[in-house]
Design a protein around this motif. Structure first.
Motif: not given
Length: 692
Positions: A378-384, A623-624
């Motif tokens: 989820v962290a990686q996705l929210m950062a693109g 958002m994460a």
């Protein structure tokens, strides 16, 4: 037919390096004929103009001819898109001498992957080579070519044995090679062309490093082999063994050594890419790099800011200074440091993709591996950035294939949301100064990371600015966090920025040195803004609009968060903590210097990271949530509740939310005075909210 043409391009297996150097490939025509036959319809239904690197969901596999079918089956079953395969031709001495069998396996997996509408790339080592069972062999890499190996200034060669690193088996010989060893480099680039000619979709180069990361070599600033010393002498006129003071950043000779080492590895990867594209223009060059934005990039010499200019993709095996490599062991503050690294990478990359080879869990008994995996993804996705699922701390496998399957399938369904270009709305710029990081690494990173945390944790829209995108920055406020080393071109652009009525935030010793680390007799930033009392905090509204801090608020905030952020996050309450007051004060000062309210306003706790950006013309908030997490003990968040978001909008606008692993839902929205307001009742791990 393709296989026959391919084998014609190979040199005889009997032509081994100790007897005779591998010859050049016969003709480029043969390679291009092979390419046309091997590539076929790479990626199946993917559009010819679609860049597959932006939508990968990576899984890794060890490659042998007899495993090709099982690799494709498993990748398909677990929704892997972008298959990493490992059979490392130049990094294993046996295949360095004769790559024939491994090349056959690469061609086979490329063909099968394309038939399955997938893409596949192959791992090769950069400047490392292992000879298996070296203690029992007459010929090893080092025995045959001792002059090709990197060395300390004392002459000690970069040769290691089992136990030095987890991938070196007992009895093996591990060497690190000088990129200036001409004969080796000729063979290496020839093998790069052979690999690209198989029709593979990517050549993945790991560890193109100067040896400074094994025990006893950390401060060596290698290499001082004869080839490298001669190249430095030719470029600078200096003798690297006598004329520089290692580790002394005030020494001009050492500054030239820093620049030379970074340029060398950048040029090496540029040459790899040129050789890849010479025989397979569609094949991507991918660099795996563990140093991120911190001092390690300078010491190792692999600077991702520079490397993004010469490769197609970087796979970041990123470990921030905190040292908590596993998602399971990260504290909330570690997570914000990780987010800062990823947002920086996305800026450095421009329109290229950023892959994250990060690790989730490696046997921690108190942490559910499924939760650690989800937190990382989820962290990686929210950062693109693009996700790579791996088992433990290796590149292949999975800690939980079922979780991988669920998450990767969900990402595939929503890839346009996460991987379409993100454009700024009305951002505050924060300046990453590569030269300052190179020459004042500790001082700069403390300021940069601190200011990034202030922006992330107060949910301000931000944009990481570098010398490459400074000219195109459209925001009204730009913060320079202790950016000590500024060149003439940077100063010209900053002058135009200020004279257009926009605002600067200046901290500490910004502008005190030029781009060569030479101290400025008159600080050009102070001269531009009319700062005469450098020991006093100054806010100026006219004629130049700026906010000057004699001490960096980012460093001050970092100290405060180290004392109490993680404890407050574990409890889920920030208000009694000292950092929260600093955060509130900084938010007020940002609004004062910017002369306006945020275009998109987010009200949430500081334990939520938020990025505001336009995706396909619509304002989004990514958002994460890290509230409640406790490194090594708790991997399930305390839900963030009642998040208030305001978008600029027409009266009939609608707001939608996509929770992590959930489905798109419409949020209840209220409209007034040209703005749409909503309250998100609960965010567990993360969510995207947008207005249309």
């Amino acid at each position: 037919m393709a296989s026959d043409l391919y084998l014609q391009a190979l040199e005889p297996a009997s032509c081994t390096v100790p007897q005779k150097l591998i010859l050049e490939m016969k003709t480029r025509k043969i390679l291009l004929a092979l390419l046309l036959l091997s590539v076929g319809t790479a990626g199946g239904q993917q559009s010819a103009v679609h860049n597959w690197t932006h939508t990968v969901r990576i899984g890794g596999y060890s490659l042998h001819l007899d495993r090709v079918d099982s690799i494709i089956r498993d990748a398909t079953a677990t929704h892997v898109f972008g298959i990493e395969t490992d059979n490392d031709i130049p990094g294993r001495y046996d295949s360095f001498l004769d790559p024939t069998e491994k090349l056959k396996a690469i061609q086979a997996v490329a063909t099968k992957a394309h038939k399955a509408d997938n893409y596949v790339f192959v791992y090769i080592a950069g400047l490392e080579c292992i000879t298996a069972h070296a203690v029992k062999r007459e010929n090893t890499f080092f025995k045959d070519h001792p002059d090709w190996v990197q060395r300390k200034i004392t002459g000690e060669p970069a040769v290691f044995g089992g136990g030095t690193a987890f991938w070196i088996a007992e009895g093996d010989e591990d060497v690190w090679i000088s990129p200036y060893a001409r004969e080796w480099r000729k063979i290496y680039m020839n093998q790069v062309r052979q690999i690209a000619a198989t029709g593979i979709d990517g050549v993945y180069v790991d560890i193109p490093y100067w040896m400074t990361h094994f025990k006893g070599w950390e401060d060596s600033w290698a290499s001082f082999d004869d080839y490298t010393v001669a190249a430095f002498k030719e470029k600078t006129g200096l003798n690297a063994k006598r004329d520089i003071k290692l580790g002394d950043y005030s020494d001009p000779g050492f500054i030239q050594w820093i620049d030379f080492r970074i340029q060398t590895l950048t040029d090496f990867m540029k040459e790899v890419d040129e050789n890849v594209k010479a025989v397979n223009p569609k094949c991507k060059t991918i660099a795996e790099i563990y140093p991120g934005i911190e001092q390690a990039a300078v010491r190792v010499g692999a600077d991702v800011y520079r490397l993004y200019e010469v490769v197609d993709v970087i796979a970041h095996e990123y470990e921030p200074d905190s040292g908590n490599h596993m998602a399971a062991s990260k504290s909330p503050l570690d997570w914000f440091e990780y987010m800062t690294g990823m947002y920086s990478f996305r800026s450095f990359a421009g329109d290229k993709a950023s892959w994250m080879l990060s690790y989730s869990w490696d046997g921690d008994k108190k942490i559910d591996p499924k939760e650690a995996m989800k937190n990382l993804l989820v962290a990686q996705l929210m950062a693109g950035t693009n996700c790579w699922d791996a088992k433990g701390h290796v590149m292949s496998g999975s800690n939980d294939p079922e979780t991988r399957t669920v998450v990767f399938q969900w990402i595939a369904a929503h890839e346009k949301t996460f991987y379409s270009p993100r454009e700024p709305v009305h951002p505050i710029g924060i300046y990453f100064s590569p030269q300052t990081r190179n020459y004042f690494p500790e001082e700069f990173m403390g300021s940069y990371k601190g200011l990034m945390n202030l922006l992330l944790q107060s949910h301000q829209e931000f944009q990481v600015i570098t010398p490459r995108n400074l000219q195109g920055f459209k925001g009204n406020v730009l913060a320079l966090p202790d950016a000590r080393c500024l060149g003439g071109q940077e100063m010209d652009l900053l002058k135009s920025f200020v004279e257009s009525g926009k605002s600067l935030i200046i901290t500490a010793e910004t502008g005190a040195y030029n781009e060569k680390r030479e101290i400025q007799r008159i600080n050009p930033i102070h001269q531009l803004l009319g700062i005469t009392q450098a020991s006093q905090k100054i806010f100026s509204a006219a004629p130049k609009r700026f906010l000057y801090y004699p001490d960096c608020p980012g460093k001050k905030y970092s100290l405060a968060t180290r004392r109490s952020f993680n404890g407050s996050a574990a409890r889920g309450s920030p208000r009694e903590a000292s950092f929260y007051k600093l955060l509130s004060e900084f938010s007020q000062e940002i609004r004062k210097v910017s002369k306006s309210e945020p275009t998109v306003d987010v009200e949430a706790s500081p334990f939520v990271s938020a990025q505001i950006a336009k995706v396909n013309g619509k304002a989004h908030v990514f958002m994460a949530n890290f509230k409640g997490l406790k490194g090594g003990q708790v991997a399930q968040q305390i839900p963030e509740r009642n998040v208030k978001i305001t978008f600029p909008a027409e009266q009939k606008a609608r707001i939608y939310i996509l929770p992590f692993l959930g489905q798109v839902q419409e949020a209840k929205a209220e409209w007034s005075n040209g703005k749409a307001h909503c309250v998100i009742p609960e965010i567990e791990k993360g969510a995207v909210v947008w207005c249309e």
